[in-house]
Write a protein that holds these residues in place. Structure first.
Motif, PDB file in Angstrom:
ATOM      1  N   ASP A 200       0.847  -1.206   0.000  1.00 38.62           N
ATOM      2  CA  ASP A 200       0.000   0.000   0.000  1.00 38.62           C
ATOM      3  C   ASP A 200       0.881   1.254   0.000  1.00 38.62           C
ATOM      4  OD1 ASP A 200      -2.073   1.786   0.173  1.00 38.62           O
ATOM      5  OD2 ASP A 200      -2.379   1.497   2.325  1.00 38.62           O
ATOM      6  N   GLU A 204      -2.952   4.653   2.904  1.00 37.54           N
ATOM      7  CA  GLU A 204      -4.309   4.843   3.404  1.00 37.54           C
ATOM      8  C   GLU A 204      -4.459   4.177   4.770  1.00 37.54           C
ATOM      9  OE1 GLU A 204      -7.285   3.573   0.739  1.00 37.54           O
ATOM     10  OE2 GLU A 204      -6.787   5.020  -0.820  1.00 37.54           O
ATOM     11  N   THR A 207      -8.757   1.716   8.224  1.00 37.21           N
ATOM     12  CA  THR A 207     -10.219   1.794   8.117  1.00 37.21           C
ATOM     13  C   THR A 207     -10.668   1.896   6.669  1.00 37.21           C
ATOM     14  OG1 THR A 207     -10.049   4.195   8.456  1.00 37.21           O
ATOM     15  CG2 THR A 207     -10.525   2.828  10.396  1.00 37.21           C
ATOM     16  N   ARG A 208      -9.894   2.636   5.829  1.00 42.99           N
ATOM     17  CA  ARG A 208     -10.245   2.759   4.408  1.00 42.99           C
ATOM     18  C   ARG A 208     -10.066   1.430   3.690  1.00 42.99           C
ATOM     19  NH1 ARG A 208      -9.826   7.868   2.127  1.00 42.99           N
ATOM     20  NH2 ARG A 208     -10.404   6.792   0.183  1.00 42.99           N
ATOM     21  N   ASP A 211     -12.892  -0.838   4.674  1.00 42.52           N
ATOM     22  CA  ASP A 211     -14.127  -0.471   3.989  1.00 42.52           C
ATOM     23  C   ASP A 211     -14.131  -0.972   2.540  1.00 42.52           C
ATOM     24  OD1 ASP A 211     -16.677   1.142   4.010  1.00 42.52           O
ATOM     25  OD2 ASP A 211     -15.617   2.140   2.359  1.00 42.52           O
ATOM     26  N   ALA A 212     -12.964  -0.903   1.885  1.00 42.93           N
ATOM     27  CA  ALA A 212     -12.875  -1.404   0.508  1.00 42.93           C
ATOM     28  C   ALA A 212     -13.118  -2.915   0.451  1.00 42.93           C
ATOM     29  CB  ALA A 212     -11.506  -1.057  -0.071  1.00 42.93           C
ATOM     30  N   SER A 232     -13.578  -1.528  12.704  1.00 43.05           N
ATOM     31  CA  SER A 232     -13.255  -1.756  11.284  1.00 43.05           C
ATOM     32  C   SER A 232     -12.986  -3.221  10.946  1.00 43.05           C
ATOM     33  CB  SER A 232     -12.067  -0.898  10.831  1.00 43.05           C
ATOM     34  OG  SER A 232     -12.414   0.462  10.925  1.00 43.05           O
TER      35      SER A 232
END
Length: 280
Positions: A200, A204, A207-208, A211-212, A232
């Motif tokens: 990554d 990010e 939590t992002r 969510d993805a 999360s």
């Protein structure tokens, strides 16, 4: 076990010996193949006798099922075909007759009924495949739980998880918790965990990323309830997915599941691996 024994009227010989041993058990059955002369054991039990008295004051209780089937020992080909149609056997064994005519009848049986037919020579051994049916009682609680989890289609094949217990030669499939309470065993939770590292470079927050993953699973799993919790982490049945930062600009995704959801856990693991494309 099926035993063909003579004489057919149960008045002497091997058939009478077996009858005395098997008659008191309600799980057994005797099929009388033809007419029985008055006074014979066969005539008595066909008339409904529940007790039969023998010499030396021996009394045998008749708890076995008693059935009658008219069977001629000299049936022709037409009679044999009618008998097969009536009885619906899985196999037929021809043991008496002229070879050429037996071969013709064998082919006719296989063609019309689609079942295996054997014509062994004297002294030859024939092995027939047998299907063993073992009855198992299933607890109502277990069935209700399975129906509530698998939707409304009762004809849809499904795997039923439970504990198989035996008591007095009776098999029962019960809820594992009920089985443990019955035998006094404490439960142990076995889980499988796999870690996937996602590169990554964007940095990010976890939590992002969670969510993805959550959105991808919602699009793929239409028949499951998916929860995105406040920390999360994502839960689907017994499967738990958690995203955390690693030390080298990436994310570690932990996927764990219970033994009962091994197939689901493996599938969600593959979905998480596909998320590598999301960050590259």
């Amino acid at each position: 076990m099926v035993v063909f024994a003579t004489p057919g009227m149960l008045h002497a010989g091997l058939s009478l010996q077996i009858f005395k041993k098997w008659a008191p058990n309600k799980n057994n059955m005797v099929i009388m193949p033809g007419y029985c002369v008055a006074g014979t054991v066969g005539h008595k039990i066909l008339s409904g006798a529940k007790k039969v008295e023998f010499e030396n004051n021996q009394i045998v209780e008749v708890k076995m099922s008693v059935q009658y089937m008219s069977f001629s020992a000299h049936a022709d080909a037409k009679g044999i075909m009618q008998l097969i149609q009536h009885c619906e056997p899985r196999n037929v064994l021809l043991v008496h007759g002229e070879a050429s005519k037996m071969e013709f009848l064998k082919n006719k049986i296989m063609q019309e009924f689609g079942i295996e037919c054997y014509m062994p020579a004297n002294g030859e051994t024939v092995c027939m495949p047998a299907r063993v049916v073992i009855p198992v009682d299933v607890s109502l609680k277990l069935l209700k739980r399975e129906l509530s989890q698998s939707g409304s289609d009762p004809k849809k094949p499904r795997i039923l998880h439970g504990a198989l217990m035996m008591f007095d030669n009776t098999l029962r499939l019960v809820d594992p918790e009920a089985a443990m309470d019955e035998v006094g065993v404490k439960p142990h939770d076995i889980r499988f965990t796999s870690t996937i590292h996602l590169e990554d470079p964007s940095g990010e927050p976890p939590t992002r990323v969670a969510d993805a993953i959550y959105q991808k699973m919602k699009s793929k799993l239409k028949d499951h309830t998916i929860h995105l919790m406040v920390d999360s982490s994502i839960s689907v049945a017994s499967v738990l997915i958690k995203v955390d930062n690693s030390d080298d600009d990436g994310k570690n995704v932990f996927v764990s599941w219970g033994y009962q959801d091994e197939e689901l856990g493996s599938y969600l693991l593959s979905l998480v691996k596909e998320m590598e494309e999301y960050f590259t």
